[in-house]
Enzyme design. Structure first.
Site, short mmCIF file in Angstrom:
data_model
loop_
_atom_site.label_atom_id
_atom_site.label_comp_id
_atom_site.label_asym_id
_atom_site.label_seq_id
_atom_site.Cartn_x
_atom_site.Cartn_y
_atom_site.Cartn_z
N SER A 145 -4.92 68.32 -1.16
CA SER A 145 -6.13 69.11 -1.35
C SER A 145 -5.89 70.50 -0.80
O SER A 145 -5.08 70.70 0.12
CB SER A 145 -7.32 68.47 -0.62
OG SER A 145 -8.44 69.34 -0.63
N TYR A 158 -11.16 65.03 7.24
CA TYR A 158 -10.66 65.07 5.86
C TYR A 158 -9.53 66.08 5.73
O TYR A 158 -8.48 65.80 5.13
CB TYR A 158 -11.80 65.41 4.90
CG TYR A 158 -11.41 65.37 3.45
CD1 TYR A 158 -11.39 64.17 2.75
CD2 TYR A 158 -11.07 66.53 2.76
CE1 TYR A 158 -11.03 64.12 1.41
CE2 TYR A 158 -10.70 66.50 1.43
CZ TYR A 158 -10.70 65.30 0.75
OH TYR A 158 -10.33 65.26 -0.57
#
Length: 239
Positions: A145, A158
């Site tokens: 990501s 995250y």
């Protein structure tokens, strides 16, 4: 109709019933690959496999998988190998997002993100890597990501998991290439377009491209109003 580039490729995809995993399954099927998708709910994964088969008429199996259990992960890959007659590609697409800001996030919620987003990717990469080294070829695709390259406010755990996935992928890309294994880490932007990410995954496999691959973020306006043209072609089976 364009020539399908991945006929004969056998692909296993985790998190295959939704989001990036499902779109990757569609994209691989559109290119002629045979696939096995895994997810936690056995009924749902079989239903999605049936749905994908109706769209493209290709070979697709739905298999139960708990990515947080290394034993069950190994069983999933073994079952995919049996069903497909071998494995060429493993896509670690299972992913969970944070539901609370860091200080409000419980330890259990943080652990779940670490288990799915990082530990399962390590497990999947290790299991696939051992299998592919033994057979002398194979391709592992992990999902990173942009949050793992920079930061996303309020999503510290995250970000940490995705940063680790990118580091893992860099090390594996360098370490396994000489043994015939390609490792790609596909990193979507903050506003993720699952269809574009799926296209990037398939492109990595088609081109044998390893290393870190960024996917530009999609406009929120475009995402809300305009379906991705490749997605429409996949759904209609008109690639």
């Amino acid at each position: 109709m364009s020539k399908k580039a991945l006929v004969g490729k056998r692909v296993a995809i985790t998190g295959g019933t939704h989001g990036i995993g499902r779109e990757a399954a569609l994209a691989f099927l559109a290119e002629g690959a045979d696939i096995a998708i895994g997810d936690l709910d056995p009924g749902r994964v079989r239903a999605v496999a049936t749905q994908l088969n109706r769209i493209h008429g290709g070979t697709v199996f739905g298999l139960a998988l708990d990515v947080t259990d290394s034993g069950r992960f190994a069983e999933f890959l073994a079952a995919a190998d049996r069903k497909l007659g071998g494995l060429d590609v493993v896509v670690n697409a299972a992913d969970v997002s944070p539901t609370e800001a860091f200080l409000a996030e419980t330890e259990r919620e943080s652990d779940h993100q670490i288990d799915v987003n990082l530990r399962a990717v390590i497990t999947g990469s290790r299991l696939a890597g051992a299998r592919f080294v033994a057979q002398g070829h194979g391709h592992i695709v992990n999902i990173g990501s942009a949050a793992g390259v920079a930061t996303a406010l309020g999503a510290a755990v995250y970000c940490a998991t995705k940063h680790a996935v990118i580091g893992l992928g860099t090390a594996l890309h360098r370490g396994l290439a000489e043994q015939g294994v390609t490792v790609s880490t596909v990193a979507p932007g903050y506003v993720t377009d699952p269809e574009a990410v799926a296209d990037a995954i398939v492109d990595c496999v088609e081109r044998g491209r390893g290393g870190l691959v960024g996917v530009p973020p999609v406009s929120r306006f475009r995402s809300a109003l305009l379906p991705h043209p490749d997605s429409l072609r996949r759904i209609l089976g008109t690639t």
